[in-house]
Design an enzyme around this catalytic site. Structure first.
Site, short mmCIF file in Angstrom:
data_model
loop_
_atom_site.label_atom_id
_atom_site.label_comp_id
_atom_site.label_asym_id
_atom_site.label_seq_id
_atom_site.Cartn_x
_atom_site.Cartn_y
_atom_site.Cartn_z
N GLN A 1 -5.50 -8.90 -2.39
CA GLN A 1 -5.56 -7.92 -1.29
C GLN A 1 -7.00 -7.67 -0.84
OE1 GLN A 1 -3.76 -7.62 -4.07
NE2 GLN A 1 -1.94 -6.38 -3.79
N ARG B 1 10.18 -1.02 -4.67
CA ARG B 1 8.99 -1.06 -5.54
C ARG B 1 8.91 0.26 -6.31
NH1 ARG B 1 3.60 -3.40 -3.09
NH2 ARG B 1 3.31 -3.89 -5.29
N GLY C 1 0.87 -1.18 0.00
CA GLY C 1 0.00 0.00 0.00
C GLY C 1 0.91 1.23 0.00
N ALA C 2 0.60 2.17 -0.90
CA ALA C 2 1.54 3.27 -1.15
C ALA C 2 1.99 4.03 0.11
CB ALA C 2 0.92 4.21 -2.19
N ASP D 1 -1.60 4.79 -6.17
CA ASP D 1 -0.16 4.68 -5.89
C ASP D 1 0.62 5.87 -6.41
OD1 ASP D 1 -1.30 1.80 -6.01
OD2 ASP D 1 0.52 1.76 -4.79
#
Ligand code: MRU
Length: 339
Positions: free
Chosen positions: A197, A90, A52-53, A238
């Site tokens: 998710q 990421r 999760g960002a 994101d």
């Protein structure tokens, strides 16, 4: 009496260690894992123990504090090396780079202080990033709750909840705030193949807060929209380009096209740390491709014939004109987007 929504804290600092809720173990166990070295913490971001960002950015910020804690006797060089390692975990969520840039700036301000003071300064910045994120998400919730009406069924994709942030959530922050305002509505959570998710995290998180949730296959969204069973789509992001193009979990784009076709508002919820002013257009957002095994297997079990390849883009970009509104802590923005 407003309803209470339970706290979930996915990232914390305690006595020289970074504590993460292990999101790969949910919903079967709510387990916290301690990290005392940056390489292992970077691995946890890559393997999605934390994901999760905003949560990735917060975990990385604490990673820099951890590096400073362990290198109190030395120069900045190993800390800068750890920052670079964290940057490579990421590529899509801009919050990671936003948080690391902020930490690096503090590090550079610490030239004349002791190693202990440098660590304390970096830890306090990471704590500030965490605290600000929770406050931003709560403000997003307050601004966004108006988009949910009594009796609605809200569709959400992936997990943009407390688990994905400092502890309140963006898309689920809006849902939590509307619920706390005593509105009765329900939520459809998509499974979100391939990492599930929605099935593993969103369904658990909403149930944990007693918010009515039903799990649906990703492939059911179009039919349910056509049948009039979905009134809102609310998702996180994101990275948002300066023109309002939105990168989010793979599948968001097809949801947006379906929502537009069926005249259903699609709301994107994100803190301003997700807006990348240096990225003018969505086509410039780097998209992460993950291991094909995530598609070829369910859990550890292979479901596809040996030799069949798979493609696993983790994110897609939804053009700004498909997005009804973007809700940040500063308020509600609409097309054409100017943040
Ligand atoms: O691959 P993930 O699980 O890190 O992807 C997460 C998402 O796409 C979320 O929707 C996004 O980060 C917003 S989180 C508040």
């Amino acid at each position: 009496m407003p309803r209470e929504v339970r706290d979930i804290n996915p990232v914390r600092w305690m006595a020289g260690e970074v504590l993460l809720i292990d999101q790969t173990r949910l919903p079967h166990e709510l387990l916290t894992v301690n990290y005392w070295n940056v390489e292992n913490l970077a691995g946890a971001i890559e393997s999605m123990v934390v994901r999760g960002a905003p949560a990735i950015g917060i975990a990385a910020a604490f990673g820099v504090a951890l590096s400073a804690f362990k290198n109190q006797a030395g120069t900045d060089t190993p800390i800068l090396g750890d920052i670079e390692r964290l940057r490579r975990t990421r590529p899509t969520a801009v919050n990671l780079f936003w948080a690391l840039d902020r930490m690096e700036m503090i590090l550079k301000e610490c030239v004349k202080v002791s190693g202990k003071a440098r660590f304390e300064r970096l830890l306090s910045e990471a704590q500030a990033i965490l605290k600000e994120d929770i406050a931003m998400c709560q403000a997003i919730g307050r601004h966004g709750a108006q988009w949910i009406n009594r009796g609605d069924t809200v569709l959400t994709h992936c997990n943009a909840g407390a688990l994905a942030t400092g502890g309140w959530g963006t898309a689920l922050g809006i849902i939590r705030s509307a619920w706390a305002e005593d509105k009765d509505f329900s939520v459809y959570a998509t499974e979100t193949r391939p990492r599930q998710q929605g099935a593993r995290l969103t369904a658990w998180e909403l149930q944990y807060s007693h918010i009515p949730v039903t799990l649906i296959p990703d492939t059911a969204c179009g039919a349910l929209m056509k049948a009039g069973k979905i009134q809102r789509v609310i998702v996180g992001s994101d990275r948002i380009a300066a023109n309002g193009d939105v990168a989010n979990k793979i599948g968001t784009y097809q949801l947006a096209v379906l929502a537009k076709h069926h005249d259903i508002p699609l709301i994107v919820a994100a803190p301003s740390s997700t807006i990348d002013a240096r990225c003018p257009h969505g086509s410039q957002i780097p998209i992460e491709y993950r291991s094909e095994l995530e598609v070829l297997q369910i859990g550890k079990e292979r479901i596809t014939a040996e030799g069949v390849p798979a493609l696993n883009p983790a994110f897609d970009v939804t053009p700004a004109e498909y997005v009804t509104a973007i809700v940040t802590e500063k308020g509600v923005f609409q097309y054409p987007y100017k943040f």
